[in-house]
Design a protein around this motif. Structure first.
Motif, PDB file in Angstrom:
ATOM      1  N   ARG A 208       0.840  -1.207   0.000  1.00  0.00           N
ATOM      2  CA  ARG A 208       0.000   0.000   0.000  1.00  0.00           C
ATOM      3  C   ARG A 208       0.870   1.251   0.000  1.00  0.00           C
ATOM      4  O   ARG A 208       0.536   2.251  -0.657  1.00  0.00           O
ATOM      5  CB  ARG A 208      -0.941   0.000   1.201  1.00  0.00           C
ATOM      6  CG  ARG A 208      -1.822   1.232   1.254  1.00  0.00           C
ATOM      7  CD  ARG A 208      -2.898   1.170   2.310  1.00  0.00           C
ATOM      8  NE  ARG A 208      -3.939   0.200   1.963  1.00  0.00           N
ATOM      9  CZ  ARG A 208      -5.091   0.066   2.646  1.00  0.00           C
ATOM     10  NH1 ARG A 208      -5.326   0.834   3.710  1.00  0.00           N
ATOM     11  NH2 ARG A 208      -5.990  -0.829   2.269  1.00  0.00           N
TER      12      ARG A 208
ATOM     13  N   ASP B 167       2.230   1.783  -3.428  1.00  0.00           N
ATOM     14  CA  ASP B 167       1.145   2.274  -4.269  1.00  0.00           C
ATOM     15  C   ASP B 167       0.896   3.766  -4.032  1.00  0.00           C
ATOM     16  O   ASP B 167       0.716   4.541  -4.978  1.00  0.00           O
ATOM     17  CB  ASP B 167      -0.117   1.470  -3.963  1.00  0.00           C
ATOM     18  CG  ASP B 167      -1.291   1.845  -4.838  1.00  0.00           C
ATOM     19  OD1 ASP B 167      -1.224   1.604  -6.060  1.00  0.00           O
ATOM     20  OD2 ASP B 167      -2.286   2.374  -4.309  1.00  0.00           O
ATOM     21  N   ALA B 168       0.895   4.184  -2.769  1.00  0.00           N
ATOM     22  CA  ALA B 168       0.674   5.597  -2.444  1.00  0.00           C
ATOM     23  C   ALA B 168       1.808   6.468  -2.977  1.00  0.00           C
ATOM     24  O   ALA B 168       1.572   7.575  -3.476  1.00  0.00           O
ATOM     25  CB  ALA B 168       0.537   5.765  -0.927  1.00  0.00           C
TER      26      ALA B 168
ATOM     27  N   THR C 192       1.427   6.836  -6.729  1.00  0.00           N
ATOM     28  CA  THR C 192       0.350   7.787  -7.025  1.00  0.00           C
ATOM     29  C   THR C 192       0.839   9.220  -6.855  1.00  0.00           C
ATOM     30  O   THR C 192       0.563  10.097  -7.692  1.00  0.00           O
ATOM     31  CB  THR C 192      -0.857   7.524  -6.113  1.00  0.00           C
ATOM     32  OG1 THR C 192      -1.345   6.194  -6.337  1.00  0.00           O
ATOM     33  CG2 THR C 192      -1.979   8.519  -6.395  1.00  0.00           C
TER      34      THR C 192
ATOM     35  N   GLN D 121       3.051  10.243  -9.723  1.00  0.00           N
ATOM     36  CA  GLN D 121       2.299  10.588 -10.930  1.00  0.00           C
ATOM     37  C   GLN D 121       1.712  11.983 -10.805  1.00  0.00           C
ATOM     38  O   GLN D 121       1.739  12.757 -11.768  1.00  0.00           O
ATOM     39  CB  GLN D 121       1.191   9.546 -11.161  1.00  0.00           C
ATOM     40  CG  GLN D 121       0.551   9.626 -12.544  1.00  0.00           C
ATOM     41  CD  GLN D 121      -0.439  10.769 -12.706  1.00  0.00           C
ATOM     42  OE1 GLN D 121      -1.104  11.166 -11.741  1.00  0.00           O
ATOM     43  NE2 GLN D 121      -0.538  11.301 -13.916  1.00  0.00           N
ATOM     44  N   ARG D 122       1.170  12.305  -9.655  1.00  0.00           N
ATOM     45  CA  ARG D 122       0.571  13.630  -9.454  1.00  0.00           C
ATOM     46  C   ARG D 122       1.606  14.742  -9.594  1.00  0.00           C
ATOM     47  O   ARG D 122       1.271  15.873  -9.928  1.00  0.00           O
ATOM     48  CB  ARG D 122      -0.088  13.701  -8.070  1.00  0.00           C
ATOM     49  CG  ARG D 122      -1.272  12.769  -7.876  1.00  0.00           C
ATOM     50  CD  ARG D 122      -2.319  12.925  -8.946  1.00  0.00           C
ATOM     51  NE  ARG D 122      -3.544  12.195  -8.648  1.00  0.00           N
ATOM     52  CZ  ARG D 122      -4.426  11.825  -9.552  1.00  0.00           C
ATOM     53  NH1 ARG D 122      -4.217  12.098 -10.835  1.00  0.00           N
ATOM     54  NH2 ARG D 122      -5.531  11.182  -9.208  1.00  0.00           N
TER      55      ARG D 122
ATOM     56  N   TRP E 204      -0.677   5.833 -13.434  1.00  0.00           N
ATOM     57  CA  TRP E 204      -0.542   4.802 -12.411  1.00  0.00           C
ATOM     58  C   TRP E 204      -1.913   4.189 -12.155  1.00  0.00           C
ATOM     59  O   TRP E 204      -2.916   4.893 -12.082  1.00  0.00           O
ATOM     60  CB  TRP E 204       0.026   5.365 -11.110  1.00  0.00           C
ATOM     61  CG  TRP E 204       0.225   4.310 -10.055  1.00  0.00           C
ATOM     62  CD1 TRP E 204      -0.486   4.129  -8.911  1.00  0.00           C
ATOM     63  CD2 TRP E 204       1.231   3.274 -10.062  1.00  0.00           C
ATOM     64  NE1 TRP E 204      -0.008   3.063  -8.193  1.00  0.00           N
ATOM     65  CE2 TRP E 204       1.053   2.516  -8.883  1.00  0.00           C
ATOM     66  CE3 TRP E 204       2.251   2.925 -10.943  1.00  0.00           C
ATOM     67  CZ2 TRP E 204       1.866   1.419  -8.568  1.00  0.00           C
ATOM     68  CZ3 TRP E 204       3.058   1.832 -10.639  1.00  0.00           C
ATOM     69  CH2 TRP E 204       2.868   1.100  -9.462  1.00  0.00           C
TER      70      TRP E 204
ATOM     71  N   SER F 255      -3.845   2.250  -9.419  1.00  0.00           N
ATOM     72  CA  SER F 255      -3.742   1.970  -7.991  1.00  0.00           C
ATOM     73  C   SER F 255      -4.420   0.649  -7.631  1.00  0.00           C
ATOM     74  O   SER F 255      -5.422   0.255  -8.235  1.00  0.00           O
ATOM     75  CB  SER F 255      -4.393   3.111  -7.201  1.00  0.00           C
ATOM     76  OG  SER F 255      -4.448   2.805  -5.817  1.00  0.00           O
TER      77      SER F 255
ATOM     78  N   ARG G  56      -2.308  -3.926 -12.761  1.00  0.00           N
ATOM     79  CA  ARG G  56      -2.599  -3.457 -11.411  1.00  0.00           C
ATOM     80  C   ARG G  56      -2.066  -4.425 -10.350  1.00  0.00           C
ATOM     81  O   ARG G  56      -2.248  -4.215  -9.150  1.00  0.00           O
ATOM     82  CB  ARG G  56      -4.118  -3.311 -11.250  1.00  0.00           C
ATOM     83  CG  ARG G  56      -4.565  -2.436 -10.085  1.00  0.00           C
ATOM     84  CD  ARG G  56      -6.070  -2.496  -9.902  1.00  0.00           C
ATOM     85  NE  ARG G  56      -6.795  -2.100 -11.090  1.00  0.00           N
ATOM     86  CZ  ARG G  56      -7.065  -0.849 -11.438  1.00  0.00           C
ATOM     87  NH1 ARG G  56      -6.656   0.141 -10.663  1.00  0.00           N
ATOM     88  NH2 ARG G  56      -7.739  -0.579 -12.542  1.00  0.00           N
TER      89      ARG G  56
ATOM     90  N   GLY H   3      -9.749   3.482  -4.697  1.00  0.00           N
ATOM     91  CA  GLY H   3      -9.236   4.651  -5.393  1.00  0.00           C
ATOM     92  C   GLY H   3      -9.841   4.767  -6.777  1.00  0.00           C
ATOM     93  O   GLY H   3     -10.883   4.197  -7.085  1.00  0.00           O
TER      94      GLY H   3
ATOM     95  N   THR I  69      -7.552   4.619 -12.703  1.00  0.00           N
ATOM     96  CA  THR I  69      -6.159   5.024 -12.857  1.00  0.00           C
ATOM     97  C   THR I  69      -6.099   6.488 -12.442  1.00  0.00           C
ATOM     98  O   THR I  69      -7.124   7.106 -12.136  1.00  0.00           O
ATOM     99  CB  THR I  69      -5.640   4.888 -14.307  1.00  0.00           C
ATOM    100  OG1 THR I  69      -6.299   5.862 -15.137  1.00  0.00           O
ATOM    101  CG2 THR I  69      -5.888   3.490 -14.858  1.00  0.00           C
ATOM    102  N   THR I  70      -4.915   7.061 -12.468  1.00  0.00           N
ATOM    103  CA  THR I  70      -4.775   8.461 -12.084  1.00  0.00           C
ATOM    104  C   THR I  70      -5.401   9.413 -13.098  1.00  0.00           C
ATOM    105  O   THR I  70      -5.451  10.624 -12.856  1.00  0.00           O
ATOM    106  CB  THR I  70      -3.290   8.809 -11.896  1.00  0.00           C
ATOM    107  OG1 THR I  70      -2.535   8.295 -13.007  1.00  0.00           O
ATOM    108  CG2 THR I  70      -2.761   8.199 -10.611  1.00  0.00           C
TER     109      THR I  70
END
Length: 387
Positions: free
Chosen positions: A67, A70-71, A74, A77-78, A85, A87, A113, A284, A287-288
């Motif tokens: 996790r 994964d965070a 994310t 990507q932001r 990405w 999630s 994923r 979530g 995807t992003t």
């Protein structure tokens, strides 16, 4: 009253029933469960978890670290460091439970994923980020960790997995539950509507291929709810193809492990395919690039947060296994270290030399390929010095 065509059964003209709605937050869904959301162990007549609390601690560590990875991805990507990405937030138990049930000979065919399964198979998380950063097309060798490259084309990996399993069958790699090998294919509820998936079901059934189809039913195929995908529970589709299906609580890592372990055993000993529907929830975005607030209710998300796969294991370990705070603190500290290493590694990934791609098209370079490489190199060189 409508007229009927002579010789045609009356039911042909019966009105079509409305699609069955997906279970709402207040409805209960039947599935295999061995650990409740409150962290209580429960029994099931067909499946049991036979490992000790040390193994459960390992599952907890796996899920927390995955996790955190994964965070971090994310966040990268932001911040513009990854192009995209996908999630896995909320699906950690489904992936860790099934991933830990594999032996060192089983082969995995993922979607895009399965970061948790990649973790179980020993794939460096930085390899995954390389794909989403665009510096390679998947920088790992599937043979190194028995983990195939991520598949972006929805559902295509189920056919690849079936073919690979048929190869295992013909290489006599099955026949014994302990020393044999099997293949597992991961896909989502949306992919179950793809023709490739249904074709894979047909081939695997007819040829009795040693493959486990693992469907993570996270309730949403991007913005389409599960009632747009099926009118019956997904696991029941297996009966129509001639092999067993089972639905498991996808937020229960113990049950997911037990169910996958049994399905893999069937495959390894030559009893053919199994469909597992891991009933979970995508907490979530798809995807992003997705905004789930446009198509689903916050109250559903809040309901599923109470079923968090990590929190239920935390509750069990703290209340019933006597695990103190030091263990949980150590796992959190390890997660922070992994995230820092991952971030630094991602930012340090070298930009690819596009001329290198020509080296990996064929085993031996052809004259045509060499000509194309030289043409591209000359084209790229024409921009040098222009800033």
């Amino acid at each position: 009253m409508s007229e009927s065509v002579p010789g045609t059964p009356p039911e042909v003209f019966a009105p079509v029933e409305a699609p069955v709605s997906p279970p709402q937050a207040s409805e209960e869904v039947e599935f295999v469960q061995l650990l409740t959301p409150e962290g209580e162990r429960v029994e099931n007549p067909d499946y049991s978890f036979d490992l000790d609390d040390e193994a459960i601690k390992g599952f907890y560590r796996d899920m927390v670290l995955v996790r955190r990875i994964d965070a971090e991805a994310t966040a990268l990507q932001r911040q513009g460091e990854l192009g995209l990405w996908a999630s896995l937030l909320g699906q950690e138990a489904a992936q860790i439970g099934s991933g830990r049930a594999l032996n060192d000979r089983d082969m995995v065919f993922p979607t895009y994923r399965e970061h948790g399964v990649a973790w179980c198979q020993g794939v460096d998380p930085l390899r995954l980020l390389g794909l989403f950063r665009g510096v390679d097309q998947g920088g790992w060798d599937p043979k190194d960790n028995n983990f195939h490259l991520y598949t972006i084309v929805i559902g295509a990996q189920t056919l690849h997995a079936t073919g690979y399993a048929m190869g295992q069958q013909r290489d006599h790699a099955i026949g014994d539950a302990e020393s044999g090998e099997a293949t597992i294919a991961y896909f989502g509820d949306g992919a179950s509507s793809q023709g490739d998936v249904n074709e894979a079901f047909i081939w695997s059934s007819v040829f009795n291929a040693p493959v486990v189809f693992f469907c993570q039913n996270n309730q949403w195929a991007i913005s389409e709810p599960i009632d747009r995908q099926t009118r019956i529970p997904l696991y029941q589709r297996a009966a129509g193809f001639g092999f067993p299906g089972v639905r498991v609580d996808g937020n229960d890592v113990l049950a997911t492990y037990a169910v996958t372990q049994q399905a893999l055993k069937r495959a390894r000993e030559g009893s053919g395919p199994t469909l597992i529907e891991a009933y979970t929830y995508r907490m979530g975005a798809h995807t992003t690039s997705d905004d789930p607030t446009k198509y689903r209710l916050n109250e559903d998300l809040e309901h599923w947060k109470l079923k968090d796969p990590i929190e239920r294991v935390h509750a069990y370990l703290a209340r019933h296994a006597g695990i103190d705070h030091d263990f949980f603190d150590e796992v959190e500290a390890e997660a922070d270290k992994i995230a820092a290493v991952l971030r630094a590694g991602c930012l340090a990934l070298p930009e690819p030399m596009l001329t290198d791609f020509f080296q990996h098209v064929y085993v031996e370079e052809t004259p045509q390929l060499a000509e194309q490489r030289d043409q591209y190199a000359a084209y790229a060189a024409s921009f040098e010095g222009e800033g």
